[in-house]
Write a protein that holds these residues in place. Structure first.
Motif, PDB file in Angstrom:
ATOM      1  N   ASP A  88     -42.610  38.669 -23.067  1.00 15.86           N
ATOM      2  CA  ASP A  88     -43.522  39.412 -23.937  1.00 15.86           C
ATOM      3  C   ASP A  88     -42.898  40.697 -24.483  1.00 15.86           C
ATOM      4  O   ASP A  88     -43.566  41.471 -25.173  1.00 15.86           O
ATOM      5  CB  ASP A  88     -44.823  39.737 -23.209  1.00 15.86           C
ATOM      6  N   GLY A  89     -41.626  40.934 -24.154  1.00 11.58           N
ATOM      7  CA  GLY A  89     -40.927  42.104 -24.657  1.00 11.58           C
ATOM      8  C   GLY A  89     -41.017  43.321 -23.764  1.00 11.58           C
ATOM      9  O   GLY A  89     -40.346  44.338 -24.022  1.00 11.58           O
ATOM     10  N   SER A  90     -41.815  43.277 -22.724  1.00 13.78           N
ATOM     11  CA  SER A  90     -41.948  44.429 -21.823  1.00 13.78           C
ATOM     12  C   SER A  90     -40.691  44.593 -20.982  1.00 13.78           C
ATOM     13  O   SER A  90     -39.954  43.632 -20.721  1.00 13.78           O
ATOM     14  CB  SER A  90     -43.173  44.263 -20.923  1.00 13.78           C
TER      15      SER A  90
END
Length: 423
Positions: A88-90
């Motif tokens: 999710d890009g975190s």
């Protein structure tokens, strides 16, 4: 990339660095918790990593930095940082590589820094001994490890020009100005990082960035060789920096022929400087010129190789009496086809490009040398001083003599020379 593949890559990368040069690899969570380390002196070097703020600086850049970071700490040690992200890009983890020195760092500098940290004598001695085990790498090797780290974590390729370089505290540090006959204190670590940050601006063509303040104009601290000729030493320093800018411009996408031609042109002008203050001006203009040209090359990637070759030929022969037919022959086209192609791709007539390139270099000599207007006019093939004055006035709004007078720059012309002789 699956978590299993990512883990396998990072483990292999860490093992390879350990075998190659005993370079440590670290993994920290977003909360600064240490997940793993292959550093042989983990406890002591983690102290430097944290107190030197490199970990904090890396975390501060995590959301916006798409590439590897290269940072230094108060001891002059280098650290690389890149980011492991979830689907999710975190942020999942910050990967750090280091510490490492380059060839300029010295134990005396390290000892002074350690003694300023108010550590015990015993701990200071222990740390100095352990710092002797820190790998000493060239900046080129550091760049290569940064590229490898980024590929391991993202599967994406990048170049040395993509690496984000951060000075201590995240801001550029001023460097001493060139001064005639004065040996200013010089910090080689900071000077080198400032130089590298300037070169990165060249590689990226960052015409809107000025992270150095006035230090860009004054860059070029001469090595203190004490040879008895400060002007010669300053010239040599600026010549070396010019060559580095040319190489960085090529890495940024500028035609090698164009970059080399510019380098030759600037070196010739450097040799004609008679004062250190003129070198400062010339050095700044040279840096900005390379930045602008890389920016233009990236903005107009459709410029064909023959047109780039044409531009390079013009830059390399500004002081020679060539014709459009000579230029067309050089790139293998007819004069008619070349002029049409050049204007279509650049939006400028070839004859205008040649004239403006000569005027720009003539203007630079008016600013940075004491040569007469007549001598400059003859060198750049303007035929007569009157024609040079007319062309110069149309482009810059002032005659050459007026332009020089407005800058407060004197001329090598004799005092009794008339206005006609000067222009």
């Amino acid at each position: 990339m699956t978590e299993t593949e990512l883990y396998r890559r990072t483990q292999l990368f860490a093992e390879m660095l350990g075998q190659a040069c005993e370079l440590g690899v670290w993994a920290f969570g977003p909360d600064k918790k240490l997940y793993m380390s292959t550093c042989p002196h983990e406890q002591e070097f983690q102290l430097f990593l944290r107190t030197g703020n490199c970990l904090d600086r890396a975390l501060a850049e995590a959301e916006t930095c798409p590439t590897t970071l290269l940072m230094d700490d108060p001891l002059g040690m280098f650290w690389l940082a890149d980011f492991m992200r979830r689907e999710d890009g975190s942020l999942q983890a910050v990967m750090m590589v280091g510490p490492m020195f380059d060839a300029v760092s010295s134990l005396k500098t390290i000892e002074r820094s350690l003694r300023g940290m108010n550590l015990s004598v015993a701990l200071t001695g222990l740390l100095i001994e352990q710092l002797k085990d820190v790998p000493v790498l060239s900046l080129n090797n550091i760049h290569q490890y940064a590229i490898m780290l980024h590929w391991c974590l993202t599967g994406q390729t990048m170049t040395a020009g993509d690496i984000r370089i951060m000075l201590r505290g995240g801001t550029a540090l001023p460097t001493p100005r060139l001064t005639e006959g004065v040996d200013a204190a010089w910090d080689p670590d900071r000077s080198r990082l400032l130089e590298e940050q300037m070169l990165q601006c060249v590689r990226e063509g960052r015409i809107d960035a000025n992270p150095f303040g006035d230090s860009a104009a004054s860059h070029g601290e001469r090595d203190v060789y004490n040879l008895g000729d400060p002007l010669r030493e300053n010239k040599d320093t600026v010549i070396i920096f010019t060559a580095l800018c040319a190489r960085a411009a090529i890495e940024g996408g500028l035609s090698p022929r164009t970059a080399k031609a510019l380098e030759i042109t600037y070196v010739r002008t450097i040799e004609q400087c008679t004062r250190t203050t003129d070198l400062i001006t010339l050095n700044s203009k040279m840096l900005q010129d390379f930045i602008r040209r890389v920016h233009d090359a990236r903005r107009t990637p459709g410029v064909s190789l023959p047109v780039q070759e044409c531009m390079a030929y013009v830059q390399a022969h500004l002081t020679e009496p060539f014709t459009l037919a000579n230029l067309a022959c050089h790139v293998g086209y007819t004069e008619y086809y070349l002029t049409k192609k050049f204007q279509k791709e650049t939006g400028t007539k070839l004859a205008d490009y040649i004239r403006d390139a000569r005027l720009e270099q003539a203007r630079l000599q008016l600013e940075t040398t004491r040569r007469s207007v007549r001598a400059i006019s003859e060198e750049f093939q303007f035929g007569t001083p009157n024609y040079f004055s007319t062309a110069f006035s149309r482009r810059y709004g002032q005659s050459p003599a007026q332009y020089r007078a407005a800058l407060g720059v004197g001329s090598a012309a004799k005092p009794q020379a008339t206005q006609t002789e000067e222009e």
